[in-house]
Design an enzyme around this catalytic site. Structure first.
Site, PDB file in Angstrom:
ATOM      1  N   ARG A  49       0.963  -1.535   0.238  1.00 15.03           N
ATOM      2  CA  ARG A  49       0.172   0.258   0.605  1.00 15.03           C
ATOM      3  C   ARG A  49       1.138   1.422   0.199  1.00 15.03           C
ATOM      4  O   ARG A  49       0.962   2.211  -0.622  1.00 15.03           O
ATOM      5  CB  ARG A  49      -1.023   0.084   1.223  1.00 15.03           C
ATOM      6  CG  ARG A  49      -1.649   1.212   1.472  1.00 15.03           C
ATOM      7  CD  ARG A  49      -2.634   1.258   2.683  1.00 15.03           C
ATOM      8  NE  ARG A  49      -2.686   0.253   3.409  1.00 15.03           N
ATOM      9  CZ  ARG A  49      -2.624   0.675   4.779  1.00 15.03           C
ATOM     10  NH1 ARG A  49      -1.502   2.007   4.719  1.00 15.03           N
ATOM     11  NH2 ARG A  49      -2.285   0.256   5.637  1.00 15.03           N
ATOM     12  N   TYR A 101     -15.334  17.875 -14.945  1.00 10.89           N
ATOM     13  CA  TYR A 101     -15.310  16.497 -15.205  1.00 10.89           C
ATOM     14  C   TYR A 101     -16.657  16.216 -14.481  1.00 10.89           C
ATOM     15  O   TYR A 101     -16.692  16.564 -13.248  1.00 10.89           O
ATOM     16  CB  TYR A 101     -14.515  15.765 -15.035  1.00 10.89           C
ATOM     17  CG  TYR A 101     -14.454  13.584 -14.912  1.00 10.89           C
ATOM     18  CD1 TYR A 101     -15.061  13.010 -16.416  1.00 10.89           C
ATOM     19  CD2 TYR A 101     -14.610  13.333 -13.313  1.00 10.89           C
ATOM     20  CE1 TYR A 101     -15.208  12.234 -15.924  1.00 10.89           C
ATOM     21  CE2 TYR A 101     -14.773  12.070 -13.792  1.00 10.89           C
ATOM     22  CZ  TYR A 101     -15.081  11.196 -14.270  1.00 10.89           C
ATOM     23  OH  TYR A 101     -15.792   9.820 -14.916  1.00 10.89           O
ATOM     24  N   ASP A 173      -6.722  19.453 -14.228  1.00 10.57           N
ATOM     25  CA  ASP A 173      -6.629  17.650 -14.837  1.00 10.57           C
ATOM     26  C   ASP A 173      -6.059  17.478 -16.197  1.00 10.57           C
ATOM     27  O   ASP A 173      -6.545  18.280 -17.117  1.00 10.57           O
ATOM     28  CB  ASP A 173      -8.081  17.409 -14.700  1.00 10.57           C
ATOM     29  CG  ASP A 173      -8.581  16.295 -14.986  1.00 10.57           C
ATOM     30  OD1 ASP A 173      -8.505  15.493 -15.907  1.00 10.57           O
ATOM     31  OD2 ASP A 173      -9.869  15.954 -14.465  1.00 10.57           O
ATOM     32  N   LYS A 198      -7.676   6.860 -19.049  1.00 10.89           N
ATOM     33  CA  LYS A 198      -8.288   6.804 -20.736  1.00 10.89           C
ATOM     34  C   LYS A 198      -6.972   6.567 -21.378  1.00 10.89           C
ATOM     35  O   LYS A 198      -6.141   5.883 -21.748  1.00 10.89           O
ATOM     36  CB  LYS A 198      -8.612   8.636 -20.409  1.00 10.89           C
ATOM     37  CG  LYS A 198      -9.328   8.993 -19.068  1.00 10.89           C
ATOM     38  CD  LYS A 198     -10.899   7.865 -20.241  1.00 10.89           C
ATOM     39  CE  LYS A 198     -11.343   8.083 -18.651  1.00 10.89           C
ATOM     40  NZ  LYS A 198     -12.055   9.414 -18.212  1.00 10.89           N
TER      41      LYS A 198
HETATM   42  C1  LIG Z   1     -12.042   9.755 -16.335  1.00 10.70           C
HETATM   43  C2  LIG Z   1     -11.951  10.962 -15.788  1.00 10.70           C
HETATM   44  C3  LIG Z   1     -12.054  11.271 -14.127  1.00 10.70           C
HETATM   45  C4  LIG Z   1     -12.344  10.212 -13.466  1.00 10.70           C
HETATM   46  O1  LIG Z   1     -11.063   8.934 -14.075  1.00 10.70           O
HETATM   47  P1  LIG Z   1     -12.215   7.932 -13.220  1.00 10.70           P
HETATM   48  O2  LIG Z   1     -10.250   6.791 -13.717  1.00 10.70           O
HETATM   49  O3  LIG Z   1     -12.733   7.157 -14.343  1.00 10.70           O
HETATM   50  O4  LIG Z   1     -11.953   7.101 -11.743  1.00 10.70           O
HETATM   51  C5  LIG Z   1     -11.369  12.580 -14.545  1.00 10.70           C
HETATM   52  N1  LIG Z   1     -10.919  13.930 -15.235  1.00 10.70           N
HETATM   53  C6  LIG Z   1     -11.488  13.177 -16.819  1.00 10.70           C
HETATM   54  C7  LIG Z   1     -11.322  14.600 -17.525  1.00 10.70           C
HETATM   55  C8  LIG Z   1     -11.953  12.520 -17.215  1.00 10.70           C
HETATM   56  O5  LIG Z   1     -12.071  12.223 -17.921  1.00 10.70           O
END
Ligand SMILES: *Cc1c(COP(=O)(O)O)cnc(C)c1O
Length: 385
Positions: A49, A101, A173, A198
């Site tokens: 962890r 998001y 982000d 992503k």
């Molecule tokens: C998908 C996404 C998230 C969240 O990520 P997860 O892996 O689904 O928890 C945050 N910000 C953006 C822009 C995203 O596309």
């Protein structure tokens, strides 16, 4: 040696690190725990962890790509956002964009309702609203550029400079572009984070997150919290994401070629009302995109002529595109933000953010462009009856 380029860093991460066998690809370490050398004599890792060799290799790779001091791999993108929230106390204010998001919006609004911090939601391109928000001396300003799903950009360097003047930390982000196309820490931000689900993993078989702090001390504070609340990512996911990362720069090149073609195609299609893509010269922040990003990305949205009925026919007729949430994989995905990714937002908040019923979002994959365009063409034409 001179500073390595992004494609080199992505491919070489962890290579030549196995001292025992000379394995070219770094091993995956699934062990939950590590033997001490002897009484009170710890090795680098003691419990997975807190730290794990596979996860550490992946974290270092992203830290190198984003040019920050400390990388932290988290279980999901949302847990990376939640980790940042650990920096906030009840008296602190945090500024978030009105069109961030959907999951981030839900997390911030619900934590604020429980009194964990004070929340200010603004359109960060509205300078008056932003100035008013910064006058509250926030502890943290969250940015997301380009935004989801309307691909609005904010000037990261400019807002960061304004936020720093009032003593705020800036977290960006960077999920939509990846470090291959945008490097927010070099624009002044303190923290950059990704949903590695992503583009970074890129093969739609991992849910994960990563966060990079520009400064060592902030990174150590966040790493302490990541271990404390237990949101570090698994070794297996780190292994897969590290594998996906190797082709990130080259995937992004092909995503980009396809996305430019799709945007131009949609823009001239009679079934399409409007296309939101920073690469089009009519995009309000096209010039900013050219300045702050190294390319335009492969996410776009468009308004279809008509409403929900036309959306439904389009989705029914598409053969190649998959109707699914998520983005950034090699396969083309299509989605309806209002009922899918942004369903966690009240309808009023959706409309305030510009998300209508006829808005459709595309994650352009790396299939052959001829197949992508012909599928879109037949389904769009059918949608208009
Ligand atoms: C998908 C996404 C998230 C969240 O990520 P997860 O892996 O689904 O928890 C945050 N910000 C953006 C822009 C995203 O596309």
């Amino acid at each position: 040696m001179s500073k390595r380029k992004i494609a080199t860093t992505a491919v070489r991460a962890g290579i030549n690190s196995d001292l025992h066998h000379g394995a070219v690809i770094p091993a995956i370490h699934l062990s939950s725990t590590y033997a001490l050398k002897g009484f009170n004599d710890k090795r680098q890792f003691d419990y997975s962890r807190t730290g794990n060799p596979t996860r550490a290799t992946f974290a270092q790779a992203i830290a190198d790509l984003e040019q920050g001091a400390v990388g932290i791999v988290t279980s999901t993108g949302m847990s990376a956002v939640h980790l940042i929230c650990q920096l906030l106390s009840t008296e602190d204010s945090v500024v978030i964009p009105h069109d961030c998001y959907g999951g981030s919006f839900r997390l911030f609004t619900h934590l604020a309702k429980r009194g964990q911090f004070k929340l200010i939601v603004v359109d960060q391109n509205d300078q008056q609203a932003l100035t008013a928000a910064l006058a509250a001396k926030p502890k943290l300003v969250l940015l997301e550029s380009p935004s989801n799903p309307l691909l609005r950009l904010v000037d990261i360097a400019e807002i960061t400079a304004q936020a720093h003047k009032v003593g705020a930390l800036v977290a960006v982000d960077n999920t939509f572009l990846s470090p291959a196309l945008q490097q927010p820490l070099l624009l002044g931000a303190d923290i950059v984070f990704h949903s590695t689900t992503k583009y970074i993993n890129g093969h739609s078989d991992v849910v994960g997150g990563v966060l990079v702090a520009k400064e060592q001390a902030l990174g150590e504070e966040l790493a302490w919290w990541a271990n404390c609340i237990g949101i570090t990512g698994s070794a297996f996911d780190s292994y897969l994401a590290l594998r996906g990362l190797k082709t990130l720069p080259i995937r992004m090149k092909q995503h980009q070629i396809n996305a430019n073609a799709v945007a131009e195609f949609l823009q001239q299609h009679s079934a399409v009302e409007h296309v939101y893509f920073p690469g089009l010269s009519d995009h309000p922040q096209h010039e900013l995109a050219k300045k702050q990003q190294s390319d335009f990305g492969a996410m776009m949205s468009f308004e279809i002529k008509g409403g929900v009925e036309e959306v439904k026919v389009l989705f029914d007729k598409l053969e190649l595109f998959t109707l699914a949430q998520s983005l950034g994989g090699v396969e083309s995905l299509i989605s309806h933000p209002s009922t899918m990714t942004h369903a966690g937002m009240e309808i009023e908040a959706q409309l305030a953010a510009g998300i209508t019923q006829s808005l459709i979002r595309i994650s352009v994959g790396i299939e052959d462009i001829d197949d992508i365009l012909s599928d879109l063409d037949q389904a769009l034409t059918a949608s208009q009856g």
